[in-house]
Write an enzyme that holds these catalytic residues in place. Structure first.
Site, PDB file in Angstrom:
ATOM      1  N   ASP A   1       9.311  32.416  31.730  1.00 23.24           N
ATOM      2  CA  ASP A   1       9.109  32.760  30.511  1.00 23.24           C
ATOM      3  C   ASP A   1       9.429  33.363  29.052  1.00 23.24           C
ATOM      4  OD1 ASP A   1       8.480  29.224  30.510  1.00 23.24           O
ATOM      5  OD2 ASP A   1       6.540  30.288  30.407  1.00 23.24           O
TER       6      ASP A   1
ATOM      7  N   LYS B   1      14.623  33.679  29.694  1.00 26.76           N
ATOM      8  CA  LYS B   1      15.627  33.360  31.240  1.00 26.76           C
ATOM      9  C   LYS B   1      17.039  32.542  30.113  1.00 26.76           C
ATOM     10  CE  LYS B   1      12.909  32.693  33.682  1.00 26.76           C
ATOM     11  NZ  LYS B   1      11.790  32.683  32.919  1.00 26.76           N
TER      12      LYS B   1
ATOM     13  N   GLY C   1      11.065  25.739  32.750  1.00 29.85           N
ATOM     14  CA  GLY C   1      11.571  24.851  31.568  1.00 29.85           C
ATOM     15  C   GLY C   1      12.301  26.322  30.643  1.00 29.85           C
ATOM     16  N   HIS C   2      13.650  26.039  31.065  1.00 28.08           N
ATOM     17  CA  HIS C   2      14.669  27.544  30.828  1.00 28.08           C
ATOM     18  C   HIS C   2      15.382  26.673  28.863  1.00 28.08           C
ATOM     19  CE1 HIS C   2      14.968  28.971  34.563  1.00 28.08           C
ATOM     20  NE2 HIS C   2      13.598  28.978  34.406  1.00 28.08           N
TER      21      HIS C   2
ATOM     22  N   GLN D   1      10.722  31.303  37.313  1.00 29.15           N
ATOM     23  CA  GLN D   1       9.571  31.817  36.942  1.00 29.15           C
ATOM     24  C   GLN D   1      10.152  33.411  36.694  1.00 29.15           C
ATOM     25  OE1 GLN D   1       9.946  29.594  39.621  1.00 29.15           O
ATOM     26  NE2 GLN D   1       9.149  27.841  37.560  1.00 29.15           N
TER      27      GLN D   1
HETATM   28  P1  GDP Z   1      12.511  30.766  30.292  1.00 27.40           P
HETATM   29  O1  GDP Z   1      11.739  31.030  30.665  1.00 27.40           O
HETATM   30  O2  GDP Z   1      12.322  32.547  30.195  1.00 27.40           O
HETATM   31  O3  GDP Z   1      13.938  30.761  29.541  1.00 27.40           O
HETATM   32  O4  GDP Z   1      11.971  30.865  27.859  1.00 27.40           O
HETATM   33  P2  GDP Z   1      11.576  29.863  28.174  1.00 27.40           P
HETATM   34  O5  GDP Z   1      12.683  28.659  27.660  1.00 27.40           O
HETATM   35  O6  GDP Z   1      10.532  29.235  28.996  1.00 27.40           O
HETATM   36  O7  GDP Z   1      11.143  30.844  26.681  1.00 27.40           O
HETATM   37  C1  GDP Z   1      11.401  31.241  25.745  1.00 27.40           C
HETATM   38  C2  GDP Z   1      11.175  30.500  24.151  1.00 27.40           C
HETATM   39  O8  GDP Z   1      11.829  31.503  23.524  1.00 27.40           O
HETATM   40  C3  GDP Z   1      12.444  29.407  24.069  1.00 27.40           C
HETATM   41  O9  GDP Z   1      11.365  28.538  23.319  1.00 27.40           O
HETATM   42  C4  GDP Z   1      13.342  30.681  23.548  1.00 27.40           C
HETATM   43  O10 GDP Z   1      14.333  29.167  22.997  1.00 27.40           O
HETATM   44  C5  GDP Z   1      13.018  31.250  22.738  1.00 27.40           C
HETATM   45  N1  GDP Z   1      13.809  32.690  22.235  1.00 27.40           N
HETATM   46  C6  GDP Z   1      14.467  32.787  23.248  1.00 27.40           C
HETATM   47  N2  GDP Z   1      14.959  34.478  22.896  1.00 27.40           N
HETATM   48  C7  GDP Z   1      14.616  34.963  21.763  1.00 27.40           C
HETATM   49  C8  GDP Z   1      14.757  35.318  20.294  1.00 27.40           C
HETATM   50  O11 GDP Z   1      15.197  36.489  20.931  1.00 27.40           O
HETATM   51  N3  GDP Z   1      13.388  35.701  19.547  1.00 27.40           N
HETATM   52  C9  GDP Z   1      13.208  34.197  19.945  1.00 27.40           C
HETATM   53  N4  GDP Z   1      12.440  34.296  18.435  1.00 27.40           N
HETATM   54  N5  GDP Z   1      12.998  33.048  20.119  1.00 27.40           N
HETATM   55  C10 GDP Z   1      13.492  33.317  21.323  1.00 27.40           C
HETATM   56  P1  IMO Z   2       9.970  29.600  33.962  1.00 32.86           P
HETATM   57  O1  IMO Z   2      11.146  29.304  34.820  1.00 32.86           O
HETATM   58  C1  IMO Z   2       5.754  30.252  33.144  1.00 32.86           C
HETATM   59  C2  IMO Z   2       2.806  28.925  36.178  1.00 32.86           C
HETATM   60  C3  IMO Z   2       2.233  27.907  36.039  1.00 32.86           C
HETATM   61  C4  IMO Z   2       0.855  28.156  36.448  1.00 32.86           C
HETATM   62  C5  IMO Z   2       1.416  28.937  38.067  1.00 32.86           C
HETATM   63  C6  IMO Z   2       1.556  27.782  39.273  1.00 32.86           C
HETATM   64  O2  IMO Z   2      10.129  28.475  32.313  1.00 32.86           O
HETATM   65  O3  IMO Z   2      10.181  31.214  33.124  1.00 32.86           O
HETATM   66  P2  IMO Z   2       2.916  25.958  39.744  1.00 32.86           P
HETATM   67  O4  IMO Z   2       3.283  24.638  38.384  1.00 32.86           O
HETATM   68  O5  IMO Z   2       3.570  26.519  40.204  1.00 32.86           O
HETATM   69  O6  IMO Z   2       2.477  25.907  40.663  1.00 32.86           O
HETATM   70  O7  IMO Z   2       2.122  26.772  38.941  1.00 32.86           O
HETATM   71  O8  IMO Z   2       2.530  29.584  37.665  1.00 32.86           O
HETATM   72  N1  IMO Z   2       4.311  28.386  35.654  1.00 32.86           N
HETATM   73  C7  IMO Z   2       5.313  29.610  35.312  1.00 32.86           C
HETATM   74  N2  IMO Z   2       4.960  30.184  33.960  1.00 32.86           N
HETATM   75  N3  IMO Z   2       7.004  30.398  33.425  1.00 32.86           N
HETATM   76  C8  IMO Z   2       7.691  29.381  34.111  1.00 32.86           C
HETATM   77  O9  IMO Z   2       8.787  29.469  34.701  1.00 32.86           O
HETATM   78  C9  IMO Z   2       6.449  28.604  35.615  1.00 32.86           C
HETATM   79  N4  IMO Z   2       6.587  28.032  36.036  1.00 32.86           N
HETATM   80  C10 IMO Z   2       4.789  28.552  37.084  1.00 32.86           C
HETATM   81  O10 IMO Z   2       1.578  28.606  34.738  1.00 32.86           O
HETATM   82  O11 IMO Z   2       0.049  29.277  36.297  1.00 32.86           O
HETATM   83 MG    MG Z   3      10.216  28.556  30.890  1.00 34.00          MG
END
Ligand code: GDP
Ligand code: IMO
Ligand code: MG
Length: 424
Positions: free
Chosen positions: A13, A16, A40-41, A223
């Protein structure tokens, strides 16, 4: 444009999705190589939010080919839902989404087993419950069912029969669960197979031909390093190789074609699920930053745990992946803090650890040694140039860069595509 691998340097999270969306503009192919719909991206374009669980985050760029390579585990129901969601939003993916024949398939028994196991565990992992671990376990146990099997009804029938027979016996005897009726699972999955069939192809051939033709590839890690099956905070990890090295078994391309590895780090740290978190905030401050940074899981909606930037973790991630460039995300979330702390070492039983220790006792029971820096009061979300950032924000970026030994090439100050600042 070179061939690039993007990896998360913390516990996922990091942002990415946003970075991949931006870099996709200059790539021809965007490739997922591990994980499944535990990811979840998030990509935000013109105020519209898209959350991708399996489809690569480059799909919003019209001419790009998006590949779900062999290392990904696929839940067909979820993938079809994601495809339909894009179609409903008017995004044409025909001919642009390619799914490897060699992907392993997630079945209902994987998802249920994930949850039943978690329920029984004294020390819970915090799994997303999407069946990722059990599906990878079947892959390694050599009883998994792949996309190529799914699209051949007779092969599929025989493999599913074998699996359901074995699994039902385990479900009944170990978990006191009724098990799964073969007929309905078979019927549902034949339907999924028919719908997915047009997207399935030999992606190893596709990617290697693309390389021969001089096309550029962007590998989208899911991840992060500390959820990696080997280098993460085991057992509180996911079941795949999330590091750059995972690209090769996960896609069938050679290490020799990679030009650079780009790391993604948040300006602080978050974690969803259980497991040690040395730099975690106290609950009150965690709540404050969670609200400010909207730190809720993009897959499960769970509140993310929050903490200060941990130098040891990111520095080790830089080393393991040979990260040459780092994107620093969510700097805006730190706006208006009086002081910003950074964890630069751990202390455990009187001993100081300046490098990331692989001893779980130290990570679990050690304490952080902090450095403190002055914050900045002006908002950063509409700043477009590095020189426009408050002095203390620039200072923070430079300090992190030096501490983790990688060049920060980009800073993100908001969730939209435009809110990025490139450093010279
Ligand atoms: P990922 O799994 O690495 O793709 O990240 P996620 O999408 O799960 O979580 C990142 C969250 O931060 C998302 O809700 C993005 O929209 C948000 N986000 C990304 N870059 C920024 C930033 O620079 N500032 C803020 N406030 N939010 C951001
Ligand atoms: P992205 O790609 C954050 C965490 C889960 C749990 C552990 C194992 O969005 O960064 P699993 O379902 O693989 O058995 O879960 O890994 N986890 C993540 N945490 N971002 C993710 O993906 C994750 N994918 C799995 O919360 O702790
Ligand atoms: Mg994510």
């Amino acid at each position: 444009m070179p061939n690039i691998i993007i990896v998360g340097t913390q516990w996922g999270d990091e942002g990415k999705g946003k970075l991949i969306d931006i870099l996709s503009q200059k790539s021809d192919y965007i490739v997922r190589f591990q994980g499944g719909n535990n990811a979840g991206h998030t990509v935000i374009v013109d105020g519209k939010q898209f959350i991708f669980h399996i489809i690569p985050s480059g799909i919003l760029h019209k001419s790009k080919i998006c590949v779900i390579a062999n290392g990904v585990v696929v839940d067909p129901e979820v993938l079809l839902r994601e495809i339909k969601g894009l179609n409903n939003k008017g995004i044409d993916i025909k001919g642009r989404l390619k799914i490897s024949t060699l992907c392993h398939i997630i079945f209902p028994y994987h998802k249920i087993l994930d949850k039943l196991r978690e329920r029984k565990r004294a020390q819970k992992i915090g799994t997303t419950g999407r069946g990722i671990g059990p599906c990878y376990a079947d892959k390694i146990s050599r009883c998994g069912i792949r996309m190529i099997d799914l699209i051949r009804p007779e092969v599929f029938r025989s493999k599913l029969e074998d699996n359901i027979k074995e699994k039902n016996s385990i479900f009944r005897n170990v978990y006191n669960h009724a098990g799964f009726p073969f007929k309905s699972v078979f019927k549902d999955y034949l339907r999924y197979a028919a719908e997915l069939r047009p997207y399935v192809s030999n992606t190893v051939d596709l990617l290697n031909r693309a390389i021969d033709d001089g096309k550029s590839l962007l590998f989208e890690g899911a991840q992060g390093v500390y959820l990696d099956i080997d280098f993460g905070t085991y057992p509180y990890v996911t079941s795949s190789s999330t590091i750059a090295g995972g690209v090769f078994p996960g896609s069938g391309v050679s290490p020799l074609v990679i030009d650079k590895v780009v790391g993604v780090a948040k300006s602080y740290t978050t974690r969803v699920g259980q497991g040690p978190f040395p730099s975690e905030f106290n609950p009150k401050f965690s709540d404050f930053i969670r609200k400010k940074g909207n730190e809720f899981g993009a897959t499960t909606g769970r509140p993310r745990r929050c903490g200060w930037f941990d130098v040891l973790m990111v520095k080790e991630a830089v080393r393991i992946n040979r990260i040459s460039e780092l994107a620093l995300m969510k700097l805006d979330v730190l706006d208006s803090l009086k002081k910003i702390k950074v964890c630069t070492a751990y202390k455990y039983k009187g001993k100081v650890f300046k490098e990331y220790p692989h001893d779980p006792e130290v990570i679990k029971n050690g304490s952080c040694i902090w450095r403190e820096y002055p914050g900045w009061s002006d908002p950063t979300c509409s700043i477009l140039k590095y020189s426009g950032l408050p002095k203390n924000a620039r200072n923070y970026i430079k300090i992190l860069q030096d501490l983790v030994c990688a060049e920060i090439f980009m800073v993100s100050v908001g969730s939209s595509r435009k809110q990025v600042i490139y450093l010279d």
